[in-house]
Design a protein around this motif. Structure first.
Motif, PDB file in Angstrom:
ATOM      1  N   MET A  52     151.677  -9.167 -34.098  1.00  0.00           N
ATOM      2  CA  MET A  52     152.163  -8.675 -32.832  1.00  0.00           C
ATOM      3  C   MET A  52     152.877  -7.344 -33.073  1.00  0.00           C
ATOM      4  O   MET A  52     153.721  -7.238 -33.944  1.00  0.00           O
ATOM      5  N   LYS A  53     152.536  -6.355 -32.300  1.00  0.00           N
ATOM      6  CA  LYS A  53     153.201  -5.063 -32.389  1.00  0.00           C
ATOM      7  C   LYS A  53     154.351  -5.034 -31.382  1.00  0.00           C
ATOM      8  O   LYS A  53     154.186  -5.368 -30.221  1.00  0.00           O
ATOM      9  N   ILE A  54     155.521  -4.636 -31.865  1.00  0.00           N
ATOM     10  CA  ILE A  54     156.698  -4.541 -31.013  1.00  0.00           C
ATOM     11  C   ILE A  54     156.937  -3.070 -30.719  1.00  0.00           C
ATOM     12  O   ILE A  54     157.093  -2.256 -31.633  1.00  0.00           O
ATOM     13  N   THR A  55     156.963  -2.732 -29.460  1.00  0.00           N
ATOM     14  CA  THR A  55     157.162  -1.364 -29.042  1.00  0.00           C
ATOM     15  C   THR A  55     158.601  -1.156 -28.603  1.00  0.00           C
ATOM     16  O   THR A  55     159.095  -1.857 -27.721  1.00  0.00           O
ATOM     17  N   LEU A  56     159.260  -0.211 -29.247  1.00  0.00           N
ATOM     18  CA  LEU A  56     160.617   0.141 -28.869  1.00  0.00           C
ATOM     19  C   LEU A  56     160.594   1.222 -27.802  1.00  0.00           C
ATOM     20  O   LEU A  56     159.625   1.983 -27.713  1.00  0.00           O
ATOM     21  N   PRO A  57     161.634   1.324 -27.016  1.00  0.00           N
ATOM     22  CA  PRO A  57     161.707   2.421 -26.054  1.00  0.00           C
ATOM     23  C   PRO A  57     161.596   3.771 -26.779  1.00  0.00           C
ATOM     24  O   PRO A  57     162.164   3.956 -27.856  1.00  0.00           O
ATOM     25  N   SER A  58     160.870   4.700 -26.195  1.00  0.00           N
ATOM     26  CA  SER A  58     160.628   5.997 -26.841  1.00  0.00           C
ATOM     27  C   SER A  58     161.934   6.748 -27.121  1.00  0.00           C
ATOM     28  O   SER A  58     161.983   7.563 -28.046  1.00  0.00           O
ATOM     29  N   ALA A  59     162.983   6.465 -26.365  1.00  0.00           N
ATOM     30  CA  ALA A  59     164.268   7.131 -26.595  1.00  0.00           C
ATOM     31  C   ALA A  59     164.853   6.788 -27.969  1.00  0.00           C
ATOM     32  O   ALA A  59     165.673   7.531 -28.501  1.00  0.00           O
ATOM     33  N   LEU A  77     164.989  -4.634 -36.640  1.00  0.00           N
ATOM     34  CA  LEU A  77     165.244  -5.155 -35.302  1.00  0.00           C
ATOM     35  C   LEU A  77     165.639  -6.623 -35.397  1.00  0.00           C
ATOM     36  O   LEU A  77     164.968  -7.412 -36.064  1.00  0.00           O
ATOM     37  N   VAL A  78     166.763  -6.985 -34.764  1.00  0.00           N
ATOM     38  CA  VAL A  78     167.261  -8.362 -34.781  1.00  0.00           C
ATOM     39  C   VAL A  78     167.757  -8.738 -33.387  1.00  0.00           C
ATOM     40  O   VAL A  78     167.861  -7.904 -32.506  1.00  0.00           O
ATOM     41  N   GLY A  79     168.085  -9.989 -33.195  1.00  0.00           N
ATOM     42  CA  GLY A  79     168.780 -10.427 -31.993  1.00  0.00           C
ATOM     43  C   GLY A  79     167.912 -10.709 -30.788  1.00  0.00           C
ATOM     44  O   GLY A  79     166.707 -10.958 -30.886  1.00  0.00           O
ATOM     45  N   GLY A  80     168.566 -10.644 -29.632  1.00  0.00           N
ATOM     46  CA  GLY A  80     167.967 -11.057 -28.373  1.00  0.00           C
ATOM     47  C   GLY A  80     166.751 -10.258 -27.949  1.00  0.00           C
ATOM     48  O   GLY A  80     165.818 -10.817 -27.368  1.00  0.00           O
ATOM     49  N   TYR A  81     166.740  -8.955 -28.211  1.00  0.00           N
ATOM     50  CA  TYR A  81     165.587  -8.135 -27.829  1.00  0.00           C
ATOM     51  C   TYR A  81     164.336  -8.635 -28.541  1.00  0.00           C
ATOM     52  O   TYR A  81     163.284  -8.825 -27.937  1.00  0.00           O
ATOM     53  N   LEU A  82     164.472  -8.869 -29.840  1.00  0.00           N
ATOM     54  CA  LEU A  82     163.344  -9.375 -30.632  1.00  0.00           C
ATOM     55  C   LEU A  82     162.907 -10.751 -30.124  1.00  0.00           C
ATOM     56  O   LEU A  82     161.723 -10.998 -29.933  1.00  0.00           O
ATOM     57  N   ARG A  83     163.864 -11.634 -29.881  1.00  0.00           N
ATOM     58  CA  ARG A  83     163.545 -12.957 -29.348  1.00  0.00           C
ATOM     59  C   ARG A  83     162.790 -12.850 -28.029  1.00  0.00           C
ATOM     60  O   ARG A  83     161.780 -13.514 -27.824  1.00  0.00           O
ATOM     61  N   ASP A  84     163.287 -12.006 -27.135  1.00  0.00           N
ATOM     62  CA  ASP A  84     162.656 -11.868 -25.824  1.00  0.00           C
ATOM     63  C   ASP A  84     161.245 -11.311 -25.922  1.00  0.00           C
ATOM     64  O   ASP A  84     160.343 -11.752 -25.211  1.00  0.00           O
ATOM     65  N   ILE A  85     161.030 -10.354 -26.806  1.00  0.00           N
ATOM     66  CA  ILE A  85     159.679  -9.814 -27.006  1.00  0.00           C
ATOM     67  C   ILE A  85     158.748 -10.909 -27.515  1.00  0.00           C
ATOM     68  O   ILE A  85     157.619 -11.062 -27.042  1.00  0.00           O
ATOM     69  N   LEU A  86     159.222 -11.682 -28.490  1.00  0.00           N
ATOM     70  CA  LEU A  86     158.399 -12.765 -29.046  1.00  0.00           C
ATOM     71  C   LEU A  86     158.100 -13.843 -28.011  1.00  0.00           C
ATOM     72  O   LEU A  86     157.082 -14.517 -28.091  1.00  0.00           O
ATOM     73  N   MET A  87     158.990 -13.982 -27.018  1.00  0.00           N
ATOM     74  CA  MET A  87     158.790 -14.970 -25.960  1.00  0.00           C
ATOM     75  C   MET A  87     158.130 -14.341 -24.726  1.00  0.00           C
ATOM     76  O   MET A  87     158.072 -14.959 -23.665  1.00  0.00           O
ATOM     77  N   HIS A  88     157.639 -13.099 -24.886  1.00  0.00           N
ATOM     78  CA  HIS A  88     156.933 -12.380 -23.813  1.00  0.00           C
ATOM     79  C   HIS A  88     157.802 -12.165 -22.582  1.00  0.00           C
ATOM     80  O   HIS A  88     157.345 -12.280 -21.447  1.00  0.00           O
TER      81      HIS A  88
END
Length: 64
Positions: free
Chosen positions: A1-8, A25-36
């Motif tokens: 799975m490719k995780i895209t960060l905000p361009s900023a 990358l750690v924490g809630g953002y990563l969890r939320d991406i993995l959970m779509h």
């Protein structure tokens, strides 16, 4: 799975990498991406290879 960060974040990540600091990358953002769940806005980044807090402050100063 490719995780895209905000361009900023691209300049920040590039700057860290150019100083041999490895951002992970750690924490809630990563969890939320993995959970779509793309609504997460809080991005936590763990840094490896930091020699000193003062040095990190200088590296990050342009982004403050």
């Amino acid at each position: 799975m490719k995780i895209t960060l905000p361009s900023a974040l691209e300049p920040l990540i590039s700057n860290l990498l150019s100083h041999n600091i490895r951002p992970i990358l750690v924490g809630g953002y990563l969890r939320d991406i993995l959970m779509h769940n793309p609504k997460s806005k809080d991005i936590d980044i763990e840094l490896y290879g930091v020699d000193s807090m003062q040095g990190l402050i200088e590296i990050l100063r342009p982004f403050a």
